[in-house]
Design a protein around this motif. Sequence first.
Motif, PDB file in Angstrom:
ATOM      1  N   LEU A  31      -1.172   6.914   0.557  1.00 53.26           N
ATOM      2  CA  LEU A  31       0.362   6.896   0.143  1.00 53.26           C
ATOM      3  C   LEU A  31       1.638   7.400  -1.237  1.00 53.26           C
ATOM      4  N   GLY A  32       0.264   7.101  -2.322  1.00 52.24           N
ATOM      5  CA  GLY A  32       0.484   7.649  -2.842  1.00 52.24           C
ATOM      6  C   GLY A  32       1.407   9.649  -3.198  1.00 52.24           C
ATOM      7  N   PRO A  33       0.707  10.374  -2.397  1.00 51.60           N
ATOM      8  CA  PRO A  33       0.731  11.515  -2.597  1.00 51.60           C
ATOM      9  C   PRO A  33       2.544  11.375  -1.451  1.00 51.60           C
ATOM     10  N   LEU A  37       6.928   5.884  -3.474  1.00 49.12           N
ATOM     11  CA  LEU A  37       6.790   4.514  -3.502  1.00 49.12           C
ATOM     12  C   LEU A  37       6.238   4.557  -5.217  1.00 49.12           C
ATOM     13  N   SER A  38       6.110   3.404  -4.968  1.00 49.75           N
ATOM     14  CA  SER A  38       5.637   3.307  -7.052  1.00 49.75           C
ATOM     15  C   SER A  38       5.550   1.509  -7.128  1.00 49.75           C
ATOM     16  N   ASP A  39       4.713   1.550  -8.154  1.00 49.15           N
ATOM     17  CA  ASP A  39       4.495  -0.132  -8.108  1.00 49.15           C
ATOM     18  C   ASP A  39       5.812  -0.959  -9.300  1.00 49.15           C
ATOM     19  N   GLN A  40       7.272  -0.054  -9.402  1.00 50.13           N
ATOM     20  CA  GLN A  40       7.902  -1.195  -9.842  1.00 50.13           C
ATOM     21  C   GLN A  40       9.082  -0.671  -8.188  1.00 50.13           C
ATOM     22  N   PHE A  41       8.579  -0.243  -7.570  1.00 56.93           N
ATOM     23  CA  PHE A  41       9.310  -0.003  -6.057  1.00 56.93           C
ATOM     24  C   PHE A  41       8.812  -0.018  -4.600  1.00 56.93           C
ATOM     25  N   PRO A  42       7.631  -0.862  -4.622  1.00 55.27           N
ATOM     26  CA  PRO A  42       6.522  -0.763  -2.962  1.00 55.27           C
ATOM     27  C   PRO A  42       7.513  -0.805  -1.809  1.00 55.27           C
ATOM     28  N   TRP A  43       8.304  -0.765  -1.725  1.00 54.73           N
ATOM     29  CA  TRP A  43       9.007  -1.181  -0.347  1.00 54.73           C
ATOM     30  C   TRP A  43      10.035   0.430  -0.406  1.00 54.73           C
ATOM     31  N   GLY A 103      -0.968  -0.744   3.537  1.00 48.48           N
ATOM     32  CA  GLY A 103      -2.190   0.315   2.488  1.00 48.48           C
ATOM     33  C   GLY A 103      -3.288   0.505   3.170  1.00 48.48           C
ATOM     34  N   LYS A 188      14.778 -10.747  -8.566  1.00 49.14           N
ATOM     35  CA  LYS A 188      15.369  -9.322  -8.229  1.00 49.14           C
ATOM     36  C   LYS A 188      16.352  -9.049  -6.838  1.00 49.14           C
TER      37      LYS A 188
ATOM     38  N   MET B  93      -4.499  -6.158   3.448  1.00 45.98           N
ATOM     39  CA  MET B  93      -3.885  -5.364   4.876  1.00 45.98           C
ATOM     40  C   MET B  93      -3.309  -4.277   3.928  1.00 45.98           C
ATOM     41  N   GLY B  94      -2.605  -4.413   3.103  1.00 46.44           N
ATOM     42  CA  GLY B  94      -2.041  -3.743   2.218  1.00 46.44           C
ATOM     43  C   GLY B  94       0.091  -3.762   1.952  1.00 46.44           C
ATOM     44  N   MET B  99       3.516  -7.641  -4.728  1.00 46.89           N
ATOM     45  CA  MET B  99       4.260  -6.388  -5.651  1.00 46.89           C
ATOM     46  C   MET B  99       6.158  -7.359  -5.430  1.00 46.89           C
ATOM     47  N   TYR B 109      -0.525  -0.946  -7.466  1.00 47.28           N
ATOM     48  CA  TYR B 109      -1.371  -0.433  -6.314  1.00 47.28           C
ATOM     49  C   TYR B 109      -2.087   1.002  -6.791  1.00 47.28           C
ATOM     50  N   TRP B 111      -2.119   3.617  -5.745  1.00 44.37           N
ATOM     51  CA  TRP B 111      -0.981   4.206  -4.545  1.00 44.37           C
ATOM     52  C   TRP B 111      -1.910   5.143  -4.129  1.00 44.37           C
ATOM     53  N   ASN B 112      -2.938   6.304  -5.085  1.00 44.33           N
ATOM     54  CA  ASN B 112      -4.057   7.458  -4.865  1.00 44.33           C
ATOM     55  C   ASN B 112      -5.465   7.512  -4.055  1.00 44.33           C
ATOM     56  N   PRO B 116      -6.734   1.424  -0.534  1.00 45.94           N
ATOM     57  CA  PRO B 116      -6.678   0.976  -1.319  1.00 45.94           C
ATOM     58  C   PRO B 116      -6.305  -0.337  -2.024  1.00 45.94           C
TER      59      PRO B 116
END
Lengths: 389, 266
Positions: A31-33, A37-43, A103, A188, B93-94, B99, B109, B111-112, B116
């Motif tokens: 998911l990262g690459p 998305l990030s920890d601040q913006f997961p959706w 994930g 939020k 299930m992610g 979060m 998460y 992410w990489n 995960p």
Amino acid sequence: MKIKLSFWKLVFFFLMAAGVYATYVRFAKGLGPSTNLSDQFPWGIWIGFDVLCGVMLAAGGFTLTAAVHILNIKRLKPIVRPTILTAFLGYVLVSVALLFDLGKPYNIWHPLIMRNPHSVMFEVAYCVMLYTAVLSLEFAPIVLERFNLQKPLKIIRAVLIPLVIGGVILSTLHQSSLGTLYLIMPEKLHPFWYTPLLPVFFFLSAIAVGLAMTIFESSMSAKHFGRQLELPIIQELGRVLLVVLSVYGILRFEDLLHRGVLKLLFQPSYETYLFWLELTLALILPLALLTQKKVRMTAGGLYVTAVLVVLGFITNRLNVSITGLEGSAGVRYIPKWTELAITAAIIAAGFALFGLATKYLPIFPSETEHVAHEPEVVVGSEVLSHAGD
Amino acid sequence: MSKAILYDATLCINCKQCEAACAEKNQLRYDDAVAAEDRQSEHKFTVVLAKGDKYMRRLCMNCADPACASVCPVAALRKTPEGPVIYEASRCMGCRYCMVACPFGVPKYEWNKLVPRVQKCTMCSDRVEAGKQTSCADACPTGATKFGERDELITEAQQRLHDNPGKYVNHIYGLNEVGGTSVLLLSSVPFEEFGYRTDLTRDPLPLFTYRVLSRIPDFIPLGGVVLGGVWWITHRREEVAAEEEPPKKTVFYPSSDPSQGDRRAK
């Protein structure tokens, strides 16, 4: 016509190729690459567009089955099939999109045995799962009819009404619950969109979009497949749409008024601009158009209105799921190309499957089909003529 | 009884022993580069922030009624009676709803990674269950991070506020925020300066969704009966009409609208 068709085919194959490559990136690298998305913006848009908008755009299925089978509005009958087709395709594609976003997509079945009834997501998962099953049963007669399989048709026909009632209840629950998802974040979500009425707004707007999508599909089919619904039916849908939008608009205004948010509407900010965009597309323009008899009575006018309503409520869902959360997250989210490529491929697949289905299955009423069915109907085969409606 | 951590920022000397102990306990890499990071992440569950000579820890608050556990569709996150909010990776299930829902932005998460996990401080649940204190409290040389019974720690915090007027901001952070948390904070500078929101509701967040969700079991039979009733009424009218005046059309189109039949005949 031929040039036009091959152009769209070219677009389709380009989108599919990009989608396949993006799929490889997503599952080979994670998911990262493959996302922004990030920890601040997961959706991101896979939830905001593919899931929230996907489910909303499929709402015509329950709206029209309820109108025809429960309220017994027979003149709307010819549109039930296209809306069931849209709904069925919609939910299948939403499930596909979810596999990209999760994930650990191979754990998607976990809610079946690992329950948490306090979770809105758990409830949505169950409703979507059950409603997809209901839709496949409502859709099955169209296929069965095509291949003239009488026995299973009879079985489905026998349970059709309980099936429709179940489908309407499930839809009411999860269409509204997609709004309930956001009730847990009062601190939020921006006050333009955070309201205890979120579930009500999601439900009402799903009905409006369901109607708009039906008008839109009819026009699209008329253009590309030469099949469409009769004008009086579309006019009827336009009138109902006007009423639903008015009710939604009044409630939305009252909600902003009572929460004291009206004064924020005129303070320039990122959120304000996108809120006004949503309001203009979803409410102001459609209401202005639909109240004109000239617009309400013509296919072209209704088509434009329907497109506006659909775009407006897509903006609404993206505002709730993305715009409204960016402030508290402290980041701006812009989807990565892979996210866009997969979403675009899913939309393209939806259009293509819809086109194929209308071509090869008895979806839209047409003169030739009536002739083909007439003898069966005269014999009194109620099953054949009505199953799947 | 429920355990808790009391962190008193005025006693903290920014030695980062808690960070190191936390990394060791959770088998995470900890070196100078990680020590310099000033954000919680999937590889750093607690962090000591510094502003001049003022310090503040950040870690999972282990809420009394956690939003993350309430929203998790597969109950991968759970509040234990001892206090910690724990995570079971094999259930997850992610979907990352935890979060989105967490009012403190705690769950992170991986992410990489291709498989995960959600990562966060779980208040050393295994140690707590075994009757020991958390690694961070164990490692703290000054007593700034203190582990104990939540009730007793609250009394102690109130005592400190009472005994040292003017030294602290007159607020125990975590006493009432989102219904109370198992991590309590005392500070001499406003909590907002270290990113702690002081405008949080005092109601547990799960209430906001449960108020709606709890209606569903009642709604299903009600909706079923209403819809079934409407169906019965709308179709009964038709049957009666057919009885009174049996039209030829309905013989051929048993449950079809006559007008539709006309259209087909055209």
